[in-house]
Design an enzyme around this catalytic site. Structure first.
Site, PDB file in Angstrom:
ATOM      1  N   HIS A  24      22.051 -22.169  -5.039  1.00  0.00           N
ATOM      2  CA  HIS A  24      21.053 -21.159  -5.360  1.00  0.00           C
ATOM      3  C   HIS A  24      19.701 -21.836  -5.588  1.00  0.00           C
ATOM      4  CE1 HIS A  24      24.980 -19.488  -6.393  1.00  0.00           C
ATOM      5  NE2 HIS A  24      24.461 -18.273  -6.300  1.00  0.00           N
TER       6      HIS A  24
ATOM      7  N   ASN B 271      12.014 -12.455 -12.105  1.00  0.00           N
ATOM      8  CA  ASN B 271      11.612 -12.607 -10.697  1.00  0.00           C
ATOM      9  C   ASN B 271      11.882 -11.359  -9.860  1.00  0.00           C
ATOM     10  OD1 ASN B 271      14.356 -12.653  -9.851  1.00  0.00           O
ATOM     11  ND2 ASN B 271      14.454 -14.884 -10.027  1.00  0.00           N
TER      12      ASN B 271
ATOM     13  N   HIS C 142      47.792  -4.786 -34.474  1.00  0.00           N
ATOM     14  CA  HIS C 142      48.234  -3.536 -33.846  1.00  0.00           C
ATOM     15  C   HIS C 142      48.762  -3.836 -32.447  1.00  0.00           C
ATOM     16  CE1 HIS C 142      45.821  -2.329 -37.219  1.00  0.00           C
ATOM     17  NE2 HIS C 142      46.118  -1.049 -37.047  1.00  0.00           N
TER      18      HIS C 142
ATOM     19  N   ARG D  81      51.056  -4.179 -36.963  1.00  0.00           N
ATOM     20  CA  ARG D  81      50.594  -3.207 -37.949  1.00  0.00           C
ATOM     21  C   ARG D  81      51.714  -2.896 -38.935  1.00  0.00           C
ATOM     22  NH1 ARG D  81      49.392   3.187 -36.656  1.00  0.00           N
ATOM     23  NH2 ARG D  81      48.499   3.747 -38.681  1.00  0.00           N
TER      24      ARG D  81
ATOM     25  N   HIS E  85      45.765   3.160 -27.576  1.00  0.00           N
ATOM     26  CA  HIS E  85      45.731   2.088 -28.565  1.00  0.00           C
ATOM     27  C   HIS E  85      47.027   1.283 -28.611  1.00  0.00           C
ATOM     28  CE1 HIS E  85      42.052   3.933 -29.770  1.00  0.00           C
ATOM     29  NE2 HIS E  85      41.910   3.183 -30.854  1.00  0.00           N
TER      30      HIS E  85
ATOM     31  N   HIS F 131      18.152 -16.362  -3.033  1.00  0.00           N
ATOM     32  CA  HIS F 131      18.942 -16.371  -4.266  1.00  0.00           C
ATOM     33  C   HIS F 131      20.152 -17.285  -4.158  1.00  0.00           C
ATOM     34  CE1 HIS F 131      21.056 -14.867  -7.838  1.00  0.00           C
ATOM     35  NE2 HIS F 131      22.134 -14.911  -7.079  1.00  0.00           N
TER      36      HIS F 131
ATOM     37  N   GLU G 225      33.158  -6.223 -29.383  1.00  0.00           N
ATOM     38  CA  GLU G 225      34.203  -7.235 -29.124  1.00  0.00           C
ATOM     39  C   GLU G 225      33.774  -8.307 -28.139  1.00  0.00           C
ATOM     40  OE1 GLU G 225      36.765  -3.928 -30.814  1.00  0.00           O
ATOM     41  OE2 GLU G 225      35.028  -4.026 -29.468  1.00  0.00           O
TER      42      GLU G 225
END
Length: 676
Positions: free
Chosen positions: A33, A192, A464, A523, A476, A267, A414
């Site tokens: 690049h 750019n 969990h 859990r 979940h 690029h 996260e």
């Protein structure tokens, strides 16, 4: 001493040297690049010559400024800088760009190239790593600086691109950096306006300056090719102590190339023979490849001399600081060494005792004992501390202007949390941990992968951990995440079955300095497992061990991890009532167990004995232990919203159902397997 001096001509000569080193290296490799290094060369050379503090003879100097090339595809810019300013990167390495065994890989890699702070390439990661480094620096400064001398006074710089800012992780990290008022963070945005597909207008039209100002950043806009504006902007950013800084440098990709200027084709592709020649003519550059003018060599050598003087002044001040602060000096040594005490394992085992409990709660007890033993242990969660039991008691939370605590409120971020942990781990001085639910490990995964690649000691707490999350339902309830994490090379994944295994998993993670660890925690409450007199903690550290022998020659071996170990124990009791001899093997770390020598395997899993594995998730990696004729009892679908005991019944994960599956498997007359 901080600010070097450059005439306009000198700055242009240094920048053109960087441009042409990048052009020549990419051309020789026929890969790379060139566009970004050519466009960013002006402000990069000024930053390194005038402002950046470092010592090539001591790349690990704690008070060096950190420079991160978040736009890692422009790696030749960084390699050119490292070469010119005296790091152990000879010109021959630049000539060997992107080749087997070179120290100049396609994207910067920590541990491969001297002076590279972090491994970058996936866009946005370096941005968030830098925020983690800046946080670690603030925390270290609160612990060690005094009114007379500040052993921590450096800043964190990064070069970021349009692509970095488009990736969502950068917004997560920028938001937290602004909230915490990290004035030690200075980012240069290479504006750019070109991406792989063409102009950024195709997909990116937001007001970047307004976005960062809304996040609490100090923002400047400059012409990225104007020497005076560049240096003034850097000075203003260093003077700003209450806000992180973003310098939006308007540049032109492939600056200096008459045919590729502002072109998307520059690029990620070499300029080509004709355009290289045209660029040399345009820059009045010699025809010989990899040319470095003597004047540039001298400029960089003089700057190194100034930096060596600065380094010597710091060392003198540091020695005096140690004499005045012997207790802080001992803490400094301990935290930068990051070496656990010899009795760590016993301390952690004592913390959990022999009681029942959810492994997330037992982990919380271990954290308190670990924090007492290791002042460098710090951590937090993605707004889930009450559910993950991850607060270090007796210490405050980190806040703007107060970085003396050990608890980090990452917020619901996260991805940034995991990447910031990488930056903190690479910074040194701290062992970071971060907590969230296992199902959200997918948000952390790209950063976890880079931690494994960089061999960094970061610890992820994923609670969990299974179908037994229950009523929250399939959104979940992790089904595939455990197997997905196990697929990452050099990530140690621990799924403890009770307090003893939880303490020992933490002990292993805290002593594992060659890569990250993930603790997978429940859990729901689990019973404390009974262990015979032959048990030793080292058995857990081998990844798998015999929990219940079932005689020297059992009829079947039941293998399980985490919450399913107690399920296997209960199923084994039922099978024994039917005169079936069962061996129960707990496997808290499947990949560690698989790396054990065959002799150990045979002691744990006798040859030619049927094998059954039980785990409340996908079980692809278990088949390496089971063989083609083994049996896996787990999940092949998503779960459902219902109480955990109902889900166990519906998905065949009760002791009676597991026992019946084992009996049917034995009756089917499967051939007994032999471990290869």
């Amino acid at each position: 001493m901080e600010n070097g001096t450059l005439t306009g001509r000198e700055a242009r000569l240094g920048a053109d040297t960087l441009r042409m080193l990048a052009v020549d290296a990419v051309e020789r490799a026929n890969s790379g690049h060139p566009g970004l290094p050519m466009g960013a060369a002006d402000y990069a050379f000024i930053l390194w010559h005038n402002r950046l503090r470092f010592n090539p003879a001591d790349p690990a100097w704690p008070d060096r400024d950190r420079f991160i090339l978040s736009a890692g595809h422009g790696s030749m810019l960084l390699y050119g800088l490292l070469h010119l300013f005296g790091f152990d990167l000879p010109l021959d390495e630049l000539k060997n760009f992107r080749q087997w065994g070179s120290r100049t890989p396609g994207h910067p890699e920590y541990g491969v190239t001297p002076g590279v702070e972090v491994t970058t390439g996936p866009l946005g990661q370096g941005f968030a790593n830098g925020v983690g480094m800046a946080l670690a620096a603030k925390m270290a400064a609160d612990r060690f600086n005094d009114t007379t001398f500040s052993p921590i006074s450096h800043r964190i710089y990064a070069l970021v691109s349009d692509g970095d800012l488009m990736e969502g992780i950068s917004q997560e990290a920028a938001s937290l950096a602004g909230h915490l008022k990290m004035g030690n963070l200075i980012y240069l945005y290479d504006d750019n306006r070109i991406t792989i597909e063409g102009s950024t207008d195709l997909a990116f039209s937001e007001d970047v300056a307004a976005r960062f100002m809304a996040c609490g950043w100090h923002v400047q806009k400059i012409d990225g090719h104007d020497v005076a504006l560049i240096d003034a902007a850097l000075a203003a950013a260093r003077a700003e102590e209450e806000r992180p800084s973003l310098i939006i440098a308007r540049t032109h990709i492939a600056q200096g190339s008459p045919g590729k200027h502002d072109s998307a084709s520059a690029h990620g592709s070499p300029l080509g023979t004709e355009e290289v020649a045209a660029t040399r003519r345009n820059l009045d550059w010699p025809a010989d490849p990899f040319h470095v003018p003597d004047e540039v060599r001298e400029l960089c050598a003089r700057r190194r001399q100034d930096l060596e003087t600065m380094y010597g002044t710091w060392q003198k001040g540091f020695r005096a600081w140690r004499r005045r602060n012997p207790e802080r000096g001992r803490l400094w040594d301990s935290m930068w060494r990051r070496k656990p005490p010899a009795d760590l394992m016993q301390r952690l085992l004592s913390a959990v005792g022999d009681g029942d409990g959810a492994t997330r709660a037992l982990s919380g007890k271990v954290i308190q004992a670990a924090a007492a033993a290791l002042p460098e242990l710090v951590g937090g969660s993605a707004d889930l501390e009450p559910s993950t039991n991850s607060w270090i008691k007796g210490s405050e939370g980190i806040a703007a202007g107060d970085f003396g605590g050990r608890n980090i409120h990452f917020g619901v971020r996260e991805h940034a949390m995991a990447a910031m942990m990488n930056g903190m781990a690479r910074y040194g001085c701290f062992i970071p941990f971060g907590a969230t639910f296992l199902v959200f490990s997918d948000y952390c995964r790209p950063a976890i992968r880079l931690a494994a690649l960089m061999e960094q000691q970061a610890i992820y707490l994923f609670t969990h951990d299974s179908l037994f999350v229950g009523e929250d339902g399939p959104t979940h309830q992790p089904v595939e995440q455990l197997s997905a994490l196990r697929l990452i090379p050099n990530l140690a994944v621990f799924r403890p079955a009770d307090g003893v295994e939880t303490a020992l998993s933490w002990s292993a993670a805290l002593q594992r300095t060659t890569g990250p660890s993930a603790l997978i925690l429940t859990r729901q409450k689990l019973p404390s497992l009974g262990r015979g007199p032959a048990f030793t903690p080292e058995m857990v550290l081998r990844g798998g061990y015999v929990l219940e022998a079932g005689g020297e020659k059992p009829d079947v071996v039941l293998l399980a991890s985490g919450s399913e170990v107690s399920l296997a124990v209960a199923a084994a009791a039922s099978l024994r009532e039917r005169k079936i001899a069962v061996r129960v093997v707990s496997v808290p770390c499947l990949e560690t167990f698989q790396k054990q020598p065959a002799s150990y395997w045979r002691k744990v899993i006798p040859a030619r004995v049927p094998r059954v594995a039980v785990e409340a998730g996908r079980g692809e990696l278990w088949w390496r232990l089971l063989g083609s004729r083994g049996l896996f009892i787990g999940m092949e679908t998503f779960g459902a919203s219902a109480p955990a005991e109902v889900l166990a019944e519906k998905y065949g994960l009760t002791p009676a159902q597991v026992a019946e599956r084992v009996i049917q498997h034995l009756r089917n007359g499967k051939k007994k397997q032999h471990i290869a």
